[in-house]
Every structure is written in structure tokens, then in C-alpha cells.
Design an enzyme around this catalytic site. Sequence first.
Site: not given
Ligand code: 13P
Length: 255
Positions: A10, A12, A98, A100, A170, A176, A215
Site C-alpha cells: 500500500n 498510500k 483502510h 486512514e 491492521e 506507521g 509496521s
Molecule cells: P506501515 O507498514 O507503514 O505501518 O503501514 C501499514 C498500512 O497501513 C498498510 O495498509
Amino acid sequence: MTRRVIVAANWKMNGDLALVDSMLLGLKDLESSNVEVIICPSFPYLSELNQKIKAANLNEIIHVGAQTVSKFFDGAHTGEVSTNMLNDLSIKYVIVGHSERRSVYNETSEQVASKVHAVLKAGLSPILCIGETEEERSSGKIESVLMSQIQPVIDEIGIKNFSDVIISYEPVWAIGTGNPASSAMAQETHYFIRQLIAKQCDQVAANISLLYGGSVNAANCEELFAQPDIDGGLIGGASLQAEQFKIICSAAKGK
Ligand code: 13P
């Protein structure tokens, strides 16, 4: 149907045309395996990435996905992208719900359910993201939070169709932050999610793919993927570096 092993990137709102090129250069030796590798860039790069994957003869190995999609089929929805448009570009996967999208863009679980429905209707594969915040975990609300994210989808599409959904667990506190769930905690929660689904259909629970996200990196992926109820990962930051992403894809082989 058996459980699919999947490693999805992803990106983003990161990356550019140069990343499309450097990623494919870095992944050019990726061998065909049991792992479905998916890269989800922002909308403007979907077509370019897909075409370059084909040109590099990697289309049996690497697939392209979108990061969200509209629940509407077409019409007056400025700024939205439909499942039909993704199909037109031969994009076969879509991340839906997601954290976010839920927290920053206020997507409700009911809206997420409508999107999953639209994705399945179009013949695409949804990657449904679920997960609790730190506060929800510490106050013992994991079951109610995860069920509030899963049940509207099951109600919308029916339990039998739910096995066509890929779930990515997640935990919001692990995204993150550089602090993933421990492999034991991730396994425990994945097992728990499978049990929640098993209450409605054993077969769907046994066959559904449950990815872990939050992460994941080249150093911790092997231990996470070794867990019996973890069928791969959804990778954010570490998927922006070809070298790391390649190691993560390789770690899922042979699951
Ligand atoms: P990170 O791997 O940067 O923690 O992000 C995870 C994520 O949100 C994947 O959709």
C-alpha cells in the site's frame, strides 16, 4: 477454495513515476511462487504500473490494486473512481476501509460494506481492512470493534460471498509507528478473527485469507508470516523500497 498467501504493497499517497520504474527494476527477478504479490499505488499510476508489469513479463507474478473505490457505479460523483473504471484498466484488487479512510475521511463500516459489495459485483477482489485503536484494545473492546467492522460486510454480501474477501488486520496503533504487533499478539488476534467468522460459517473461516498490516518490515516479516493464522501482509512504508519489499515477498513463500 483454499487460503491464498498474499503480500500487498500500500503505497498510500507516496511515490511517483520514478518509483514505478525503480520498484519494477528491483523486483525483476521475483520468481513465480505461491505468493500473490500486489502493488497498490495512487490512482494516477495504476495504468502505467500495470503496463510496465506486462512489458517486463511480470504479470503472472505481480498484480496491481487500487487503494479505494467509489460505492457508486457511475454518475455525478466528482473526484470518485468506479469499479468499472478499474476493470477497464485491468485492475483486479481494491483496498477497502483502510483505517486512514475511516478516520480521516469518515468512512463508516456501512459505507465500507457498500464498497466491498460494489467491488465483488464488478468481479474484483476486495482487501478489507479492519483493526482497533490502542484505546479500544486497552479498554477490552477488540471483539466489538472488529465485529462492528466485519458484520456490516457480511450482512451486505452474505456469509458465503465473504470468502471472496481478503481481510487485512491492521491494528491502528501499529500503522506507521515502527511498533508492529508481536507475532504472538498478531497470531492471537488473527485466530480470534477466524473464530468470530467461524461462528457464522466454519468453511468460510477456514478458507479466508487474513493478512497482517502495521509496521511490517524485512526484519520482522518472517516471524509474522510463520504464524498459522497469518496468510501474508499489507505493507506500507517498507513497500516503498524494492529491496525490502522483495525480502518480504520472499518471506511469505512456502506458507
Ligand atoms: P506501515 O507498514 O507503514 O505501518 O503501514 C501499514 C498500512 O497501513 C498498510 O495498509
